[in-house]
Enzyme design. Structure first.
Site, PDB file in Angstrom:
ATOM      1  N   ASP A   1       0.836  -1.199   0.000  1.00 32.44           N
ATOM      2  CA  ASP A   1       0.000   0.000   0.000  1.00 32.44           C
ATOM      3  C   ASP A   1       0.875   1.255   0.000  1.00 32.44           C
ATOM      4  O   ASP A   1       1.933   1.266  -0.630  1.00 32.44           O
ATOM      5  CB  ASP A   1      -0.919  -0.047   1.243  1.00 32.44           C
TER       6      ASP A   1
ATOM      7  N   HIS B   1      -3.593   5.966   3.856  1.00 36.27           N
ATOM      8  CA  HIS B   1      -4.361   4.814   3.385  1.00 36.27           C
ATOM      9  C   HIS B   1      -3.836   3.492   3.944  1.00 36.27           C
ATOM     10  O   HIS B   1      -4.585   2.677   4.490  1.00 36.27           O
ATOM     11  CB  HIS B   1      -4.336   4.800   1.856  1.00 36.27           C
TER      12      HIS B   1
ATOM     13  N   ASN C   1     -13.950   0.473  -6.843  1.00 39.79           N
ATOM     14  CA  ASN C   1     -14.967   1.432  -6.386  1.00 39.79           C
ATOM     15  C   ASN C   1     -15.673   2.142  -7.530  1.00 39.79           C
ATOM     16  O   ASN C   1     -16.053   3.299  -7.400  1.00 39.79           O
ATOM     17  CB  ASN C   1     -14.317   2.502  -5.502  1.00 39.79           C
TER      18      ASN C   1
ATOM     19  N   SER D   1     -11.294  -0.756  -0.479  1.00 40.44           N
ATOM     20  CA  SER D   1     -10.011  -0.718   0.240  1.00 40.44           C
ATOM     21  C   SER D   1     -10.187  -1.063   1.707  1.00 40.44           C
ATOM     22  O   SER D   1      -9.285  -1.634   2.330  1.00 40.44           O
ATOM     23  CB  SER D   1      -9.385   0.674   0.137  1.00 40.44           C
TER      24      SER D   1
END
Length: 461
Positions: free
Chosen positions: A163, A217, A319, A386
């Protein structure tokens, strides 16, 4: 470019309710009856009238009862030596003198974390609390609190967050961050890199052994997987105890290249092999809350290599509110056997409005208004597939903390023990939402004790 994708959401009211259940002692073997755990060969029977002694003895003989006793004022527990629960119930229900016959269900303590914001973690335990202005539906969650009566995690297996990095100094993460037990070297892109003892992973952008997050994130993802639980601080992850390695390939804007994604995975593989003799970097799960690039054979090959090295690859479905069967979303759509594709649900057990879907998406998990750790001792609500992904990654780690499974069996255990949700029919291949408690009980001894230090709270019948 590959990009992360989370959708910010607003914080809302908190409800912290401790619900506990009566634990069955370990003296009986258990079986599943209609998906629920029950004592093998036993039923509870209520009669329409008081039976004469001879009537009762004849009935006990007919069902081969080895044990029979009165429970409460007018219910009888009967244990057959030769009949299973379903057959026993079917036989008893045909008799005019039987009002009802039912399994002797097993109940378990439901462990509740003392973390002050645990009540806001609806994905772990949904009691109908209001989150983001929406009232939840009770039990529209992954049933983590029930699973914690069997396991609260382990540092034996490593989850790699591929990530933007992780804030490994965050007070709610630091105890669960992987640290290299000794200096070791990896060769990435033809360059040998020496990582010092005490480092926490890799930055594929700078080719340095420092995965510090500069976006939020990855830290948010890490908190859902393994925010330190029951430490009277902030939130709890799916695992109270974990070993989380950071592999940063996404930059401060949340973008990264295929090359750096491959190098991040390669680091995880080489780190695992560097400590193979001592299993001090036993990487078993790769958590991937990113996607959006085109098909890459090179990336698929690296994911397949991860499979050969015993690593489950959990990936966000995307998404875009689109069908992944029609417009593939990578890496979730790769056909490697270790890939698990995850859609997002809200706190009413419906597919999130933004979530991708399709038969190729294997399951759903909570992904709307998820509270977790962010940089600098902070916490924020994010939404996205996520956020759904680390619920599955963390669940895989929790299962591995009690069950010795290869990657294929781990994947099957998760996907074969979901909650089938009518609202997900046609949106995910299994029609189900993650249930870590059910998956864990499918492979772990059902009479396993609560992990040391885990609170049992009060009990209620």
């Amino acid at each position: 470019m590959l990009r992360l994708f989370s959708v910010a959401a607003a914080a809302a009211a908190t409800i912290a309710i401790g619900v506990q259940a009566l634990a069955q002692g370990p003296s009986r073997r258990s079986v599943l009856v209609n998906g629920r755990e029950a004592v093998a060969g036993e039923v509870l029977v209520k009669f329409t009238r008081v039976l004469a002694v001879q009537e009762r003895l004849q009935l006990e003989q007919d069902v081969d009862a080895g044990e029979s006793e009165t429970i409460g004022p007018d219910v009888r527990r009967m244990r057959s030596r030769s009949l299973n629960v379903q057959t026993l119930i079917a036989s008893l229900r045909t008799r005019a003198t039987v009002q009802y016959a039912e399994p002797n269900y097993i109940w378990h303590t439901t462990v509740s974390s003392n973390d002050p914001q645990f009540g806001e973690l609806w994905g772990l335990r949904n009691v109908g609390q209001v989150i983001g202005g929406r009232t939840g539906v009770v039990n529209a969650d992954i049933h983590a609190a029930s699973a914690w009566s069997i396991a609260t995690g382990s540092r034996a297996n490593v989850v790699v967050v591929i990530d933007t990095g992780i804030d490994y100094t965050h007070p709610d993460l630091a105890a669960n961050v992987w640290s290299a037990p000794a200096a070791f070297s990896v060769t990435i892109g033809g360059t040998t890199i020496v990582c010092a003892a005490g480092t926490h992973g890799f930055n594929a952008i700078t080719k340095a052994c420092d995965p510090r997050d500069d976006n939020n994130h990855g830290t948010h993802v890490a908190g859902t997987i393994g925010g330190a639980g029951n430490n009277a601080l902030g939130v709890s992850g799916v695992n109270w105890n974990a070993s989380i390695m950071g592999a940063k390939f996404l930059d401060s804007a949340g973008s990264g290249s295929s090359v750096n994604a491959i190098n991040a995975i390669e680091f995880a593989i080489q780190a695992k092999n560097a400590f193979a003799a001592t299993a001090k970097a036993n990487v078993r799960v790769l958590s991937n809350s990113w996607g959006g690039g085109g098909f890459s054979q090179a990336l698929l090959d690296e994911i397949t290599k991860a499979n050969a090295n015993g690593m489950l690859f959990v990936a966000a479905a995307g998404n875009n509110a689109s069908n992944d069967d029609t417009v593939p979303f990578y890496p979730a759509n790769y056909s490697a056997p270790n890939v698990v594709s995850v859609a997002a649900t809200d706190n009413t057990d419906h597919l999130a409005s933004f979530s991708n879907f399709g038969a190729s998406v294997q399951l759903a998990a909570p992904g709307v208004s998820i509270l977790s750790t962010t940089i600098g001792n902070t916490y924020q609500y994010f939404s996205g597939t996520s956020m759904a992904t680390p619920h599955v990654s963390g669940s895989a780690a929790l299962i591995l903390s009690r069950c010795t499974l290869d990657t294929a069996t781990l994947k099957t255990t998760i996907l074969s023990n979901l909650d089938i949700v009518p609202a997900l029919s046609g949106f995910v291949g299994t029609g189900g939402r993650l249930n870590v408690d059910k998956a864990l009980r499918a492979c772990a001894p059902v009479t396993a004790p609560v992990a040391p230090g885990a609170p049992t709270g009060t009990t209620a019948r």
